[in-house]
Scaffold this motif. Sequence first.
Motif, PDB file in Angstrom:
ATOM      1  N   GLY A 187       0.812  -1.204   0.000  1.00  0.00           N
ATOM      2  CA  GLY A 187       0.000   0.000   0.000  1.00  0.00           C
ATOM      3  C   GLY A 187       0.841   1.248   0.000  1.00  0.00           C
ATOM      4  N   ALA A 188       0.165   2.388  -0.182  1.00  0.00           N
ATOM      5  CA  ALA A 188       0.835   3.687  -0.212  1.00  0.00           C
ATOM      6  C   ALA A 188       0.173   4.627   0.783  1.00  0.00           C
ATOM      7  CB  ALA A 188       0.771   4.292  -1.610  1.00  0.00           C
ATOM      8  N   VAL A 189       1.000   5.407   1.457  1.00  0.00           N
ATOM      9  CA  VAL A 189       0.522   6.480   2.335  1.00  0.00           C
ATOM     10  C   VAL A 189       0.819   7.789   1.619  1.00  0.00           C
ATOM     11  CG1 VAL A 189       0.746   7.613   4.566  1.00  0.00           C
ATOM     12  CG2 VAL A 189       0.960   5.126   4.415  1.00  0.00           C
ATOM     13  N   LEU A 190      -0.209   8.629   1.439  1.00  0.00           N
ATOM     14  CA  LEU A 190      -0.061   9.892   0.718  1.00  0.00           C
ATOM     15  C   LEU A 190      -0.003  11.048   1.709  1.00  0.00           C
ATOM     16  CD1 LEU A 190      -0.885   7.960  -1.542  1.00  0.00           C
ATOM     17  CD2 LEU A 190      -2.339   9.751  -2.478  1.00  0.00           C
ATOM     18  N   ILE A 191       1.035  11.881   1.557  1.00  0.00           N
ATOM     19  CA  ILE A 191       1.253  12.999   2.471  1.00  0.00           C
ATOM     20  C   ILE A 191       0.883  14.308   1.783  1.00  0.00           C
ATOM     21  CG2 ILE A 191       2.907  14.093   4.032  1.00  0.00           C
ATOM     22  CD1 ILE A 191       2.571  11.104   4.540  1.00  0.00           C
ATOM     23  N   THR A 192       0.163  15.170   2.508  1.00  0.00           N
ATOM     24  CA  THR A 192      -0.196  16.475   1.975  1.00  0.00           C
ATOM     25  C   THR A 192      -0.134  17.514   3.084  1.00  0.00           C
ATOM     26  OG1 THR A 192      -1.855  17.699   0.692  1.00  0.00           O
ATOM     27  CG2 THR A 192      -2.682  16.209   2.419  1.00  0.00           C
ATOM     28  N   THR A 193      -0.306  18.759   2.704  1.00  0.00           N
ATOM     29  CA  THR A 193      -0.515  19.840   3.659  1.00  0.00           C
ATOM     30  C   THR A 193      -1.884  20.438   3.365  1.00  0.00           C
ATOM     31  OG1 THR A 193       0.784  21.255   2.170  1.00  0.00           O
ATOM     32  CG2 THR A 193       1.910  20.380   4.101  1.00  0.00           C
ATOM     33  N   PRO A 194      -2.419  21.320   4.221  1.00  0.00           N
ATOM     34  CA  PRO A 194      -3.825  21.726   4.083  1.00  0.00           C
ATOM     35  C   PRO A 194      -4.160  22.570   2.861  1.00  0.00           C
ATOM     36  CG  PRO A 194      -3.023  22.106   6.321  1.00  0.00           C
ATOM     37  CD  PRO A 194      -1.828  21.815   5.487  1.00  0.00           C
ATOM     38  N   GLN A 195      -3.198  23.314   2.304  1.00  0.00           N
ATOM     39  CA  GLN A 195      -3.544  24.275   1.259  1.00  0.00           C
ATOM     40  C   GLN A 195      -3.798  23.601  -0.085  1.00  0.00           C
ATOM     41  OE1 GLN A 195      -0.599  23.762   2.631  1.00  0.00           O
ATOM     42  NE2 GLN A 195       1.058  24.885   1.634  1.00  0.00           N
ATOM     43  N   GLU A 196      -4.607  24.265  -0.901  1.00  0.00           N
ATOM     44  CA  GLU A 196      -5.067  23.698  -2.170  1.00  0.00           C
ATOM     45  C   GLU A 196      -3.922  23.392  -3.132  1.00  0.00           C
ATOM     46  OE1 GLU A 196      -7.381  22.198  -5.184  1.00  0.00           O
ATOM     47  OE2 GLU A 196      -7.857  22.517  -3.060  1.00  0.00           O
ATOM     48  N   VAL A 197      -2.850  24.182  -3.110  1.00  0.00           N
ATOM     49  CA  VAL A 197      -1.751  23.952  -4.043  1.00  0.00           C
ATOM     50  C   VAL A 197      -1.104  22.582  -3.809  1.00  0.00           C
ATOM     51  CG1 VAL A 197       0.031  25.039  -2.600  1.00  0.00           C
ATOM     52  CG2 VAL A 197       0.290  25.028  -5.091  1.00  0.00           C
ATOM     53  N   ALA A 198      -1.115  22.111  -2.580  1.00  0.00           N
ATOM     54  CA  ALA A 198      -0.592  20.767  -2.279  1.00  0.00           C
ATOM     55  C   ALA A 198      -1.626  19.700  -2.616  1.00  0.00           C
ATOM     56  CB  ALA A 198      -0.201  20.677  -0.813  1.00  0.00           C
ATOM     57  N   LEU A 199      -2.877  19.980  -2.314  1.00  0.00           N
ATOM     58  CA  LEU A 199      -3.941  19.011  -2.567  1.00  0.00           C
ATOM     59  C   LEU A 199      -4.083  18.689  -4.058  1.00  0.00           C
ATOM     60  CD1 LEU A 199      -6.593  20.472  -0.096  1.00  0.00           C
ATOM     61  CD2 LEU A 199      -5.276  18.365   0.223  1.00  0.00           C
ATOM     62  N   GLN A 200      -3.841  19.685  -4.917  1.00  0.00           N
ATOM     63  CA  GLN A 200      -3.921  19.449  -6.358  1.00  0.00           C
ATOM     64  C   GLN A 200      -2.929  18.369  -6.789  1.00  0.00           C
ATOM     65  OE1 GLN A 200      -3.346  23.134  -8.421  1.00  0.00           O
ATOM     66  NE2 GLN A 200      -5.329  23.987  -7.821  1.00  0.00           N
ATOM     67  N   ASP A 201      -1.710  18.453  -6.260  1.00  0.00           N
ATOM     68  CA  ASP A 201      -0.698  17.457  -6.614  1.00  0.00           C
ATOM     69  C   ASP A 201      -1.026  16.092  -6.029  1.00  0.00           C
ATOM     70  OD1 ASP A 201       0.777  19.202  -8.131  1.00  0.00           O
ATOM     71  OD2 ASP A 201       2.093  19.798  -6.482  1.00  0.00           O
ATOM     72  N   VAL A 202      -1.635  16.076  -4.855  1.00  0.00           N
ATOM     73  CA  VAL A 202      -2.023  14.800  -4.251  1.00  0.00           C
ATOM     74  C   VAL A 202      -3.126  14.132  -5.071  1.00  0.00           C
ATOM     75  CG1 VAL A 202      -3.026  13.696  -2.208  1.00  0.00           C
ATOM     76  CG2 VAL A 202      -1.269  15.439  -1.941  1.00  0.00           C
ATOM     77  N   ARG A 203      -4.014  14.921  -5.649  1.00  0.00           N
ATOM     78  CA  ARG A 203      -5.041  14.349  -6.528  1.00  0.00           C
ATOM     79  C   ARG A 203      -4.396  13.604  -7.697  1.00  0.00           C
ATOM     80  NH1 ARG A 203      -7.450  19.444  -5.309  1.00  0.00           N
ATOM     81  NH2 ARG A 203      -9.318  19.194  -4.010  1.00  0.00           N
ATOM     82  N   ARG A 204      -3.314  14.166  -8.239  1.00  0.00           N
ATOM     83  CA  ARG A 204      -2.589  13.487  -9.329  1.00  0.00           C
ATOM     84  C   ARG A 204      -1.943  12.199  -8.822  1.00  0.00           C
ATOM     85  NH1 ARG A 204      -0.851  19.016  -9.899  1.00  0.00           N
ATOM     86  NH2 ARG A 204      -2.023  20.044 -11.562  1.00  0.00           N
ATOM     87  N   GLU A 205      -1.456  12.233  -7.588  1.00  0.00           N
ATOM     88  CA  GLU A 205      -0.834  11.039  -7.001  1.00  0.00           C
ATOM     89  C   GLU A 205      -1.883   9.947  -6.798  1.00  0.00           C
ATOM     90  OE1 GLU A 205       2.807   9.757  -6.452  1.00  0.00           O
ATOM     91  OE2 GLU A 205       2.642  11.902  -6.082  1.00  0.00           O
ATOM     92  N   ILE A 206      -3.071  10.338  -6.384  1.00  0.00           N
ATOM     93  CA  ILE A 206      -4.173   9.377  -6.233  1.00  0.00           C
ATOM     94  C   ILE A 206      -4.499   8.747  -7.580  1.00  0.00           C
ATOM     95  CG2 ILE A 206      -6.644   9.158  -5.719  1.00  0.00           C
ATOM     96  CD1 ILE A 206      -6.215  11.385  -3.592  1.00  0.00           C
TER      97      ILE A 206
END
Length: 302
Positions: A187-206
């Motif tokens: 499995g994978a654990v995805l790390i982010t921070t609260p702001q949208e600029v980080a969340l956008q990149d996490v969406r790509r990782e998902i």
Amino acid sequence: MIATQVPAPIPDPKSIPSNAPEHCPGTESELAGKSDACAGQRMSTVKRRILVLSGKGGVGKSTFTAQLGWAFAADEDTQTGIMDVDICGPSIPTILGIASEQVHSSSSGWSPVYVQDNMAVISVGFMLPTSRDAIMWRGPKKNGLISQFLKDVDWGELDYLLIDTPPGTSDEHLSIVQYLKESGIDGAVLITTPQEVALQDVRREIDFCRKVGIRIIGLVENMAGFVCPNCQTESQIFKPSTGGAKRLAEETGIELLGAVPLDPRIGKSADYGVSFLDEYPDSPATTAYLDIIDRIKDILED
């Protein structure tokens, strides 16, 4: 048992590294990562293989990997390994306080560096002349080294192998997925921070994980508020303007494992190469880390 020390310089292109086990093609060979002789059974001795991912840099991925490693290794009966495949930005050796160490080779392969008896680490950072040296490699050379990390490092029996990856969804990520296809990724654990600029990149990782068939264990929100070391009061530094990781978890159907507040002593611990969890057990960040780690263990044992 240990024979030769890995020489400091990075191997010349199109050459077989002098520290490579004799049975393995060089990192520039077309056979790198594909040779039957290289295949071995290294990963068969590893019970759990966990990727730590973040689409964006600077969100605390390597720090989280280190804390996860320290927490697993707190149990003396748990054998833990950390593989740093962030080839161009290998920070794990510094965070774990072993930046001055070097990898060695023996008849059984490359020996990882040990933080303690039950915690081993491999990183290209151990092979650099100094911490200031830049690694300027194209994809094939990166892929070849990752292949050697997976197939030639003598881990022994491991309960957990944590793989710290660079930001993005490119060469290093595809190599790990390809080379671990047979043994599998737990499995994978995805790390982010609260702001949208980080969340956008996490969406790509998902999206990446779903396309290549990697199970997502869950999301971790780092820097979720600031904890004053003196009064323990928490305040927001990075405002979750679009709902933060909680909203993203709801949208994607992925579990939010927890939120770790920003404690300046986390950075201090990383600079000095010590375990934040051991140094500051009363911090709210430590409580958050441990709750997340317990949840990861529960999910993997299901």
